[in-house]
Scaffold this active site. Structure first.
Site, mmCIF file in Angstrom:
data_model
loop_
_atom_site.group_PDB
_atom_site.id
_atom_site.type_symbol
_atom_site.label_atom_id
_atom_site.label_comp_id
_atom_site.label_asym_id
_atom_site.label_seq_id
_atom_site.Cartn_x
_atom_site.Cartn_y
_atom_site.Cartn_z
ATOM 1 N N ASP A 41 0.839 -1.188 0.000
ATOM 2 C CA ASP A 41 0.000 0.000 0.000
ATOM 3 C C ASP A 41 0.887 1.256 0.000
ATOM 4 O O ASP A 41 2.089 1.194 0.264
ATOM 5 C CB ASP A 41 -0.964 -0.007 1.207
ATOM 6 C CG ASP A 41 -2.190 0.867 0.961
ATOM 7 O OD1 ASP A 41 -2.175 1.695 0.027
ATOM 8 O OD2 ASP A 41 -3.177 0.734 1.717
ATOM 9 N N GLU A 83 -10.714 6.742 4.663
ATOM 10 C CA GLU A 83 -9.698 6.123 5.522
ATOM 11 C C GLU A 83 -9.833 6.602 6.972
ATOM 12 O O GLU A 83 -10.938 6.882 7.450
ATOM 13 C CB GLU A 83 -8.293 6.341 4.930
ATOM 14 C CG GLU A 83 -8.194 5.760 3.508
ATOM 15 C CD GLU A 83 -6.787 5.703 2.945
ATOM 16 O OE1 GLU A 83 -5.836 5.439 3.692
ATOM 17 O OE2 GLU A 83 -6.644 5.881 1.714
#
Ligand code: BGC
Ligand code: BGC
Length: 536
Positions: free
Chosen positions: A265, A459
């Site tokens: 990521d 997020e």
């Protein structure tokens, strides 16, 4: 291939970091657009031209290996202005309709191809266990089996029956593993608005529990041919997943026989050994990460890789395996034969047929949480309806995060139909709308609809300790109630919220984050279609 050429294949950089000429030592294997990583002019044509320019540059390097361009098309090709924005995954979970998700993801791939992009960082197959997590809406369900079923359908939709076929996209199951299982208060990460609470935190459970909850969706994705898996920022009790060889190599690649490649990521490997430059690279490549989403300082990354390989800290056969996996996917996608999808397909972005699929998805995702007799559906014939709420006529709010920008935002950020627009088209003069419920004195109506809505986030920014709905929205109930016979509340949210007073309305509908086609919501509110959604 020289060692540098191999290292380049393992490198993914953010398009905003491509100030260096795309050639020689600092060419790259992949480029991505992060959330909001748009060309300066956000049009489908400009996207295509941008990707094509990177691709032509890559083809001009010594070996002419095409890049693979990746993007978070997580509810449609959502960075692109004018694209069809489908419901966020939690809504698709509520449909419990894998065939529909397959259609949604096939349409997403089509709209990606029109912009020159053939790699999707989706589907998210997290299994959110704590709805205070800001990424809850990116997951389909808290139920592992449902996630497996719908996630696999998305993989089939994106990848089609053959990855080299037109209008397909390579899919990414993410984030491996346990990203929905982090314990409240364990995050040490922070974002633009401050510290995170759960996102990127620690899964405090034994391995058997972790695998039981979170592995089956990956198994299903692999069985359905997913070509890429992205690792999770989160940790298990053994440490950061990005550095965990047991999970990535033994379980994912070994036990599940995953033959595609693993990508880290955004900046994720840096967290494995904070503060060090080479240790995290060594540990995460050794753990089994094949391509690194650097995403910016690629000169440092490639130089570090080179010295680690020269020193034997990273074994040659590990690099060869990583590059073989990456090139394998590029071959399967037909990139060597056809590095770019056909040009001139810009009109497929936001097409009427894709919007029709989205409208159906919206209708099937809405959940009727409560209704007193004869409140919902609203019989359209002659009923006077009042509508209020900040989210009633706002494309940005109804779409949520990961829409045009990373965090999303309120406002007219792209084209589509709001609930106000959709109801107005169906009810005409019988609908009166005021965002703040400031209706003229003496106003009387049969039905009042108040939209209460979470504001967009993505997020850890969306981690919440309260799950409270905005007061300014909830306050509208008291203004609306005296004006109407029956009060309906539509909740727009990325997760279940604490309803409080809202629960006292005559009917409550959970609409999740429907995206650009709120006509689907009007369809169920007015009874043109039945409510089919169930809480996922
Ligand atoms: C997210 C990923 C995403 C990546 C690229 C990260 O912050 O966790 O889901 O694919 O950024 O935008
Ligand atoms: C990018 C996102 C990414 C995030 C990670 C943002 O600047 O646009 O794609 O997920 O950073 O922190």
């Amino acid at each position: 291939m020289t060692n540098t050429e191999k290292n380049v294949q393992t490198t993914q950089i953010c398009k905003n970091a491509t100030d260096h000429a795309i050639s020689g030592a600092y060419a790259r294997g992949s480029i991505l657009s992060g959330g909001g990583g748009c060309p300066s002019l956000n049009t489908p044509q400009a996207w295509y031209d941008m990707v094509n320019a990177y691709q032509q540059a890559a083809l001009g390097t010594r070996l002419g290996i095409p890049i693979i361009y990746g993007i978070d098309a997580v509810h449609g090709n959502n960075n692109v202005a004018g694209a069809t924005i489908f419901p966020q995954n939690i809504g698709m979970g509520a449909t419990n309709h894998p065939a529909l998700e397959q259609q949604v993801c096939a349409a997403t791939a089509l709209e990606m191809n029109a912009t020159g992009i053939r790699w999707d960082f989706g589907p998210v197959v997290a299994v959110p266990q704590d709805i205070r997590w800001g990424r809850t809406y990116e997951g389909y369900s808290e139920n592992t089996d449902l996630v497996s079923k719908i996630g696999a359908a998305c993989v089939r939709g994106l990848q089609g029956s053959s990855l080299s076929a037109d209008n397909t996209s390579a899919a990414t199951a993410k984030h491996f593993i346990g990203d929905g299982g982090t314990a409240f208060g364990t995050s040490t990460a922070s974002g633009p608005t401050g510290p995170y609470l759960l996102d990127q935190g620690v899964d405090q459970m034994d391995e058997a529990t972790l695998l039981k909850l979170f592995l089956p969706p990956y198994q299903a994705a692999v069985t359905n041919g997913v070509r890429i898996v992205m690792t999770s920022y989160s940790s298990t009790t053994a440490g950061k997943v990005h550095g965990d060889k047991h999970l990535i190599t033994d379980i994912l690649k070994g036990q599940l026989v995953f033959t595609g490649f693993v990508i880290s990521d955004w900046g994720g490997i840096d967290q494995v050994v904070p503060g060090s430059c080479s240790a995290p690279v060594a540990q995460s490549i050794h753990a089994g990460i094949d391509m690194v989403m650097v995403p910016t300082d690629y000169v440092r990354f490639i130089t570090t890789m080179k010295s680690l390989v020269q020193a034997g800290t990273i074994k040659q056969d590990r690099i060869d395996d990583a590059v073989t996996r990456i090139l394998g996917v590029k071959f399967e996608m037909g990139l060597f034969e056809k590095p770019m999808p056909a040009a001139g397909k810009e009109s497929e972005v936001g097409s009427a047929s894709d919007r029709a699929i989205a409208r159906q998805a919206v209708a099937e995702s809405a959940v009727l949480l409560k209704t007193s007799p004869n409140v919902l559906p609203i019989a359209a014939s002659g009923k006077k309806v009042l509508l209020a709420g900040q989210g009633a006529d706002d494309i940005g709010i109804q779409s949520g995060g990961w829409t045009i920008t990373w965090q999303g935002s309120a406002g007219q950020i792209t084209s589509g139909t709001t609930l106000q627009g959709a109801l107005n088209a169906k009810l005409g003069d019988n609908l009166t709308y005021d965002r703040n419920a400031a209706f003229p004195a003496g106003t009387k109506a049969d039905i009042g609809i108040v939209v209460v809505a979470e504001r967009p986030y993505a997020e850890g920014v969306g981690d919440s300790s309260t799950l409270a709905l905005p007061n300014e929205d909830v306050a509208l109930l008291a203004k609306m109630r005296p004006l109407v016979n029956k009060l309906v509340v539509v909740v727009i949210s990325g997760r279940p919220m604490v309803l409080g007073d809202v629960a006292s309305a005559d009917a409550v509908v959970e609409a999740w984050l429907p995206g650009t086609e709120a006509t689907g919501l009007a369809d169920v509110l007015l009874g043109d279609k039945p409510f089919l959604g169930t809480t996922p």
